[in-house]
Design an enzyme around this catalytic site. Structure first.
Site, PDB file in Angstrom:
ATOM      1  N   TYR A 145      44.639  17.711 -39.789  1.00 58.16           N
ATOM      2  CA  TYR A 145      43.592  17.873 -38.777  1.00 58.16           C
ATOM      3  C   TYR A 145      43.159  19.330 -38.628  1.00 58.16           C
ATOM      4  O   TYR A 145      41.950  19.609 -38.592  1.00 58.16           O
ATOM      5  CB  TYR A 145      44.041  17.286 -37.439  1.00 58.16           C
ATOM      6  CG  TYR A 145      42.936  17.294 -36.413  1.00 58.16           C
ATOM      7  CD1 TYR A 145      41.844  16.435 -36.541  1.00 58.16           C
ATOM      8  CD2 TYR A 145      42.959  18.162 -35.328  1.00 58.16           C
ATOM      9  CE1 TYR A 145      40.812  16.448 -35.617  1.00 58.16           C
ATOM     10  CE2 TYR A 145      41.930  18.178 -34.398  1.00 58.16           C
ATOM     11  CZ  TYR A 145      40.860  17.320 -34.542  1.00 58.16           C
ATOM     12  OH  TYR A 145      39.830  17.339 -33.645  1.00 58.16           O
ATOM     13  N   GLU A 152      35.448  22.443 -40.998  1.00 56.82           N
ATOM     14  CA  GLU A 152      34.179  22.108 -40.352  1.00 56.82           C
ATOM     15  C   GLU A 152      33.622  23.327 -39.604  1.00 56.82           C
ATOM     16  O   GLU A 152      32.429  23.664 -39.723  1.00 56.82           O
ATOM     17  CB  GLU A 152      34.391  20.959 -39.358  1.00 56.82           C
ATOM     18  CG  GLU A 152      34.786  19.636 -39.992  1.00 56.82           C
ATOM     19  CD  GLU A 152      35.176  18.615 -38.942  1.00 56.82           C
ATOM     20  OE1 GLU A 152      34.609  18.654 -37.833  1.00 56.82           O
ATOM     21  OE2 GLU A 152      36.058  17.781 -39.208  1.00 56.82           O
TER      22      GLU A 152
END
Length: 209
Positions: A145, A152
């Site tokens: 994650y 991102e």
């Protein structure tokens, strides 16, 4: 919707999503291994990634209509943040993204996470989740994650100047994303850590994940 039909639909959705993300993972891995060229990886995977991720819009409606117990707000945050990446960042500014290895790290983190997640959900709907899959579901995200969300955020920053000069709406979206990402990451990560503690505690007692 009758319960048996709902369960069969969710099984189909999760199995299909698992195989689609597995195809992303295999394709990206093979392209990188064979070509070693980031631009080849981007050019040959970005359309597939874009539409596979867009399919996840269904999950917002699953939570809204009570097909699953997930929070609509949390689900929407996760899905929309990725849609901003595939439709906003990667689709609008491919000439910036296709040269960066950050894209590769992002889709590898996404695809591994999603293969595990959807496989877990599909097995859970049958009432029998292998222990190794429970372990993967509630441990791999600890590393994956941050890699995915960090990638991102870096891609948003990488395209920020170009997006700011492109058109008015992009100024709003990119500025909002830059501000919200750190807080969103903290909220979602701590939520998943909390879920991990609950599930692992339950499974140690012999309960169902």
């Amino acid at each position: 919707m009758a319960k048996p039909f709902k369960i069969q639909y969710l099984k189909l959705y999760n199995v299909l999503s698992c195989f689609l993300w597995l195809s992303v993972l295999i394709r990206a891995g093979l392209l990188w291994q064979l070509s070693g060229d980031q631009r080849v990886v981007f050019n040959e995977t970005n359309v597939l990634v874009r539409w596979v991720q867009t399919l996840a819009l269904a999950e917002i409606f699953h939570s809204i209509f009570g097909f699953v117990k997930s929070s609509p707000f949390t689900t929407a945050m996760q899905v929309i943040s990725r849609l901003i990446l595939v439709w906003g960042v990667c689709y609008l500014f491919p000439h910036i993204i296709n040269k960066s290895s950050i894209y590769l790290f992002m889709i590898l983190a996404w695809s591994i996470t999603e293969v595990v997640r959807y496989a877990f959900y599909a097995c859970n709907l049958t009432g029998a989740v292998p222990k190794f899959l429970i372990w993967l579901r509630y441990n791999t995200f600890i590393v994956l994650y941050p890699i995915g969300a960090g990638s991102e955020f870096l891609l948003v920053l990488k395209t920020f100047r170009t997006a700011w000069n492109a058109f008015f709406l992009s100024k709003i979206v990119w500025t909002a994303a830059t501000v919200i990402y750190p807080f969103g990451f903290y909220m979602l990560y701590t939520h998943m850590m909390s879920q991990r503690r609950k599930v692992l505690k339950l499974t140690k007692k012999g309960g169902k994940a």
